[in-house]
Design a protein around this motif. Structure first.
Motif, PDB file in Angstrom:
ATOM      1  N   ALA A 139       0.816  -1.219   0.000  1.00  0.00           N
ATOM      2  CA  ALA A 139       0.000   0.000   0.000  1.00  0.00           C
ATOM      3  C   ALA A 139       0.846   1.264   0.000  1.00  0.00           C
ATOM      4  O   ALA A 139       0.362   2.338   0.359  1.00  0.00           O
ATOM      5  CB  ALA A 139      -0.934  -0.004   1.212  1.00  0.00           C
ATOM      6  N   ASP A 140       2.118   1.166  -0.404  1.00  0.00           N
ATOM      7  CA  ASP A 140       2.936   2.374  -0.536  1.00  0.00           C
ATOM      8  C   ASP A 140       3.935   2.169  -1.657  1.00  0.00           C
ATOM      9  O   ASP A 140       4.177   1.041  -2.114  1.00  0.00           O
ATOM     10  CB  ASP A 140       3.636   2.734   0.782  1.00  0.00           C
TER      11      ASP A 140
ATOM     12  N   TYR B  29     -10.112  -3.128  -6.540  1.00  0.00           N
ATOM     13  CA  TYR B  29      -9.822  -2.758  -5.154  1.00  0.00           C
ATOM     14  C   TYR B  29      -8.763  -3.658  -4.531  1.00  0.00           C
ATOM     15  O   TYR B  29      -8.314  -3.407  -3.430  1.00  0.00           O
ATOM     16  CB  TYR B  29     -11.102  -2.779  -4.323  1.00  0.00           C
ATOM     17  N   LEU B  30      -8.377  -4.705  -5.234  1.00  0.00           N
ATOM     18  CA  LEU B  30      -7.249  -5.541  -4.827  1.00  0.00           C
ATOM     19  C   LEU B  30      -6.739  -6.255  -6.064  1.00  0.00           C
ATOM     20  O   LEU B  30      -7.541  -6.725  -6.879  1.00  0.00           O
ATOM     21  CB  LEU B  30      -7.663  -6.563  -3.763  1.00  0.00           C
ATOM     22  N   VAL B  31      -5.418  -6.312  -6.202  1.00  0.00           N
ATOM     23  CA  VAL B  31      -4.797  -7.040  -7.318  1.00  0.00           C
ATOM     24  C   VAL B  31      -3.891  -8.104  -6.716  1.00  0.00           C
ATOM     25  O   VAL B  31      -3.077  -7.818  -5.834  1.00  0.00           O
ATOM     26  CB  VAL B  31      -3.987  -6.101  -8.230  1.00  0.00           C
ATOM     27  N   GLN B  32      -4.054  -9.336  -7.186  1.00  0.00           N
ATOM     28  CA  GLN B  32      -3.244 -10.444  -6.696  1.00  0.00           C
ATOM     29  C   GLN B  32      -2.373 -10.978  -7.828  1.00  0.00           C
ATOM     30  O   GLN B  32      -2.844 -11.119  -8.953  1.00  0.00           O
ATOM     31  CB  GLN B  32      -4.132 -11.584  -6.187  1.00  0.00           C
TER      32      GLN B  32
ATOM     33  N   ALA C  56     -18.225 -12.098  -3.422  1.00  0.00           N
ATOM     34  CA  ALA C  56     -19.170 -10.994  -3.604  1.00  0.00           C
ATOM     35  C   ALA C  56     -19.150 -10.000  -2.452  1.00  0.00           C
ATOM     36  O   ALA C  56     -20.087  -9.224  -2.293  1.00  0.00           O
ATOM     37  CB  ALA C  56     -20.578 -11.551  -3.774  1.00  0.00           C
ATOM     38  N   VAL C  57     -18.080  -9.980  -1.672  1.00  0.00           N
ATOM     39  CA  VAL C  57     -18.009  -9.031  -0.555  1.00  0.00           C
ATOM     40  C   VAL C  57     -17.611  -7.648  -1.068  1.00  0.00           C
ATOM     41  O   VAL C  57     -17.234  -7.479  -2.231  1.00  0.00           O
ATOM     42  CB  VAL C  57     -17.002  -9.503   0.516  1.00  0.00           C
ATOM     43  N   ASP C  58     -17.677  -6.672  -0.197  1.00  0.00           N
ATOM     44  CA  ASP C  58     -17.314  -5.296  -0.554  1.00  0.00           C
ATOM     45  C   ASP C  58     -15.806  -5.123  -0.441  1.00  0.00           C
ATOM     46  O   ASP C  58     -15.272  -4.817   0.626  1.00  0.00           O
ATOM     47  CB  ASP C  58     -18.039  -4.315   0.367  1.00  0.00           C
ATOM     48  N   TRP C  59     -15.117  -5.307  -1.561  1.00  0.00           N
ATOM     49  CA  TRP C  59     -13.654  -5.251  -1.560  1.00  0.00           C
ATOM     50  C   TRP C  59     -13.116  -3.836  -1.393  1.00  0.00           C
ATOM     51  O   TRP C  59     -11.905  -3.643  -1.288  1.00  0.00           O
ATOM     52  CB  TRP C  59     -13.101  -5.894  -2.832  1.00  0.00           C
ATOM     53  N   SER C  60     -13.990  -2.841  -1.348  1.00  0.00           N
ATOM     54  CA  SER C  60     -13.522  -1.480  -1.060  1.00  0.00           C
ATOM     55  C   SER C  60     -13.334  -1.262   0.443  1.00  0.00           C
ATOM     56  O   SER C  60     -12.837  -0.221   0.864  1.00  0.00           O
ATOM     57  CB  SER C  60     -14.510  -0.446  -1.605  1.00  0.00           C
ATOM     58  N   THR C  61     -13.717  -2.241   1.250  1.00  0.00           N
ATOM     59  CA  THR C  61     -13.547  -2.158   2.706  1.00  0.00           C
ATOM     60  C   THR C  61     -12.066  -1.988   3.059  1.00  0.00           C
ATOM     61  O   THR C  61     -11.209  -2.647   2.480  1.00  0.00           O
ATOM     62  CB  THR C  61     -14.092  -3.437   3.370  1.00  0.00           C
ATOM     63  N   ARG C  62     -11.782  -1.115   3.986  1.00  0.00           N
ATOM     64  CA  ARG C  62     -10.413  -0.925   4.477  1.00  0.00           C
ATOM     65  C   ARG C  62     -10.428  -0.836   5.994  1.00  0.00           C
ATOM     66  O   ARG C  62     -11.247  -0.119   6.547  1.00  0.00           O
ATOM     67  CB  ARG C  62      -9.774   0.332   3.873  1.00  0.00           C
TER      68      ARG C  62
ATOM     69  N   PRO D 281     -10.296  -7.568   5.802  1.00  0.00           N
ATOM     70  CA  PRO D 281     -10.180  -8.611   6.832  1.00  0.00           C
ATOM     71  C   PRO D 281      -9.250  -9.743   6.388  1.00  0.00           C
ATOM     72  O   PRO D 281      -9.155 -10.066   5.196  1.00  0.00           O
ATOM     73  CB  PRO D 281     -11.619  -9.122   6.990  1.00  0.00           C
ATOM     74  N   GLU D 282      -8.593 -10.350   7.342  1.00  0.00           N
ATOM     75  CA  GLU D 282      -7.640 -11.420   7.041  1.00  0.00           C
ATOM     76  C   GLU D 282      -8.265 -12.576   6.262  1.00  0.00           C
ATOM     77  O   GLU D 282      -7.647 -13.081   5.317  1.00  0.00           O
ATOM     78  CB  GLU D 282      -7.008 -11.935   8.331  1.00  0.00           C
ATOM     79  N   PRO D 283      -9.498 -13.025   6.597  1.00  0.00           N
ATOM     80  CA  PRO D 283     -10.074 -14.123   5.812  1.00  0.00           C
ATOM     81  C   PRO D 283     -10.250 -13.768   4.337  1.00  0.00           C
ATOM     82  O   PRO D 283     -10.103 -14.629   3.463  1.00  0.00           O
ATOM     83  CB  PRO D 283     -11.428 -14.375   6.497  1.00  0.00           C
ATOM     84  N   TRP D 284     -10.558 -12.507   4.058  1.00  0.00           N
ATOM     85  CA  TRP D 284     -10.697 -12.091   2.663  1.00  0.00           C
ATOM     86  C   TRP D 284      -9.342 -12.133   1.956  1.00  0.00           C
ATOM     87  O   TRP D 284      -9.253 -12.538   0.795  1.00  0.00           O
ATOM     88  CB  TRP D 284     -11.266 -10.675   2.585  1.00  0.00           C
ATOM     89  N   LEU D 285      -8.304 -11.694   2.652  1.00  0.00           N
ATOM     90  CA  LEU D 285      -6.972 -11.691   2.056  1.00  0.00           C
ATOM     91  C   LEU D 285      -6.489 -13.119   1.808  1.00  0.00           C
ATOM     92  O   LEU D 285      -5.821 -13.388   0.796  1.00  0.00           O
ATOM     93  CB  LEU D 285      -5.992 -10.952   2.963  1.00  0.00           C
ATOM     94  N   ARG D 286      -6.822 -14.029   2.717  1.00  0.00           N
ATOM     95  CA  ARG D 286      -6.458 -15.436   2.514  1.00  0.00           C
ATOM     96  C   ARG D 286      -7.148 -15.967   1.264  1.00  0.00           C
ATOM     97  O   ARG D 286      -6.525 -16.615   0.416  1.00  0.00           O
ATOM     98  CB  ARG D 286      -6.861 -16.254   3.736  1.00  0.00           C
ATOM     99  N   TYR D 287      -8.432 -15.678   1.141  1.00  0.00           N
ATOM    100  CA  TYR D 287      -9.200 -16.092  -0.044  1.00  0.00           C
ATOM    101  C   TYR D 287      -8.557 -15.534  -1.312  1.00  0.00           C
ATOM    102  O   TYR D 287      -8.394 -16.236  -2.311  1.00  0.00           O
ATOM    103  CB  TYR D 287     -10.638 -15.597   0.105  1.00  0.00           C
ATOM    104  N   ALA D 288      -8.187 -14.255  -1.281  1.00  0.00           N
ATOM    105  CA  ALA D 288      -7.614 -13.605  -2.463  1.00  0.00           C
ATOM    106  C   ALA D 288      -6.277 -14.228  -2.838  1.00  0.00           C
ATOM    107  O   ALA D 288      -5.989 -14.436  -4.024  1.00  0.00           O
ATOM    108  CB  ALA D 288      -7.453 -12.108  -2.198  1.00  0.00           C
TER     109      ALA D 288
END
Length: 429
Positions: A47-48, A83-86, A174-180, A183-190
């Motif tokens: 993020a920087d 909102y996230l690139v993997q 289908a979650v709101d990926w603009s959330t900041r 959450p860790e579970p979302w990042l694991r999924y990504a």
């Protein structure tokens, strides 16, 4: 050792790229293995600029294809931005990048120029990746590869399970990926979404080669990579759900005014248009053409939760539509640039209708023999156009030229030309 092998070194459940199943079952003979954690754990979100520069260097120094995915906030935010690139590449590991904090990823895109990008359903992610400077020159689309290879289910989870024998976590797509912060579970999924993407690519390449379809797939991937950005839709308000109920021109004008007002508000607030006003409410107002705020408030979608100020802005849109002169009202249908709807062919041109019927049957039969969806064998719109206005002289050369002129790839032209020549030349067609 590949990622998949290293993730489950003791497992023998990986598929070796055997023939795709004939039904919705798995081609893996034993129970699939849940994939619960990325091999190196969940990486910190970049993020920087300093962290991004390190990632660019690492991925530039990596080897082999790069797995790429993007998460959007459809249904929550305006537009389709990422909102996230993997990413994952041999020698570089996995990176999770926040494109809100780092909106310009052109340096990363340039570092990966010439590298094959592996995406699943590439056309969904390419527009939002293009916005942040990431444009592939080569790609491999695992979803499209699955379609061409004849897999009955081509979602990423189904493909990873059927081909590689692993179960990906579900529930966060289908979650709101603009959330900041995310959450860790979302990042694991990504992170897990790109963990096995290159392994999947390798297995599908072998399967396509075994079926004699690899060159076809490569032509399709080249066409996706070289395609220009899509042109903005003309009159996008016509895609409002439920528009089939709206028939009068004045009512169409109400739909247009409400849609455009909603779009401006949604863009200003950066929220999904559906959260501002539903399509059903727009159609309801268009059918009723209310005369005042009180009448508008009585309609479905404009109930007690809608404030007076909001009701006034919607009524103002309705009033603008009511005030338009006849000459400025929208026409009932969109301008037609190609053939008319097939349902009208029997009346307009019975011979064309007969040609289309014969062509559809022939193309469907060929697609079934090749074990692929008909729309991947050749675009249905291309078949309609050739049947509506066939070459003056129907032969292999003229039909091939017509197909190519409508954008069919060489492999499609080669396969489809003979069956279309027969269909266009058949008695009664």
């Amino acid at each position: 050792m590949t990622d998949a092998q290293d993730t489950a070194a003791d497992s023998t459940r990986r598929s070796s790229g055997d023939t795709p199943p004939d039904d919705a079952g798995s081609s893996v003979t034993e129970a699939p293995t849940p994939l619960l954690e990325p091999r190196e754990g969940i990486p910190p979100v970049i993020a920087d600029e300093a962290a991004l520069a390190e990632a660019v260097a690492a991925f530039a120094a990596g080897s082999g294809p790069v797995a790429v995915d993007a998460e959007r906030a459809s249904g929550y935010r305006y537009g389709q931005r990422a909102y996230l690139v993997q990413l994952r590449r041999e020698g570089a590991g996995t990176a999770l990048i926040d494109p809100v904090a780092c909106p310009d990823l052109s340096a990363l895109g340039e570092a990966l120029s010439g590298v094959e990008w592996v995406l699943h359903a590439a056309t969904q992610d390419l527009p939002c990746l293009r916005e942040i400077g990431m444009i592939p020159t080569r790609l491999f689309d695992t979803e499209l590869a699955g379609r061409l290879a004849g897999f009955p289910r081509v979602g990423l989870g189904a493909m990873v399970e059927n081909v590689l024998g692993f179960v990906l976590e579900k529930g966060h797509s289908a979650v709101d990926w603009s959330t900041r912060p995310l959450p860790e579970p979302w990042l694991r999924y990504a992170a897990l979404d790109v963990e096995l993407l290159v392994d999947l690519r390798d297995a599908l390449e072998k399967e396509l080669d075994r079926q004699g379809k690899l060159e076809w797939a490569l032509q399709e991937f080249d066409a996706i990579a070289s395609a220009p950005p899509a042109e903005p839709r003309r009159e996008p308000w016509r895609r409002t759900s439920g528009m089939h109920k709206v028939r009068r021109r004045r009512q169409l004008a109400v739909v247009r005014e409400l849609w455009e007002t909603r779009d401006r508000i949604a863009q200003r607030r950066d929220v999904s248009p559906g959260k501002v006003l539903s399509d059903a409410a727009i159609v309801e107002a268009a059918l009723a053409v209310p005369g005042n705020v009180h009448a508008l408030a009585a309609l479905n979608g404009f109930g007690h939760r809608t404030g007076r100020r909001q009701l006034e802005q919607w009524q103002a849109a309705v009033d603008r539509a009511k005030a338009l002169p006849e000459s400025e009202l929208p026409q009932p249908g969109q301008p037609v640039t190609g053939p008319p709807p097939p349902r009208a062919w029997a009346d307009k041109d019975p011979s064309a209708a007969a040609r289309l019927s014969a062509a559809r049957a022939a193309v469907t039969a060929l697609a079934e023999r090749l074990a692929m969806p008909q729309e991947n064998l050749v675009s249905p719109d291309t078949v309609r156009r050739v049947c509506w206005q066939p070459p003056a002289v129907v032969d292999a050369g003229s039909v091939s030229a017509a197909l190519a002129g409508y954008g069919a790839r060489p492999w499609q032209v080669e396969l489809v030309t003979p069956v279309l020549v027969d269909a266009l030349s058949a008695k009664g067609a």
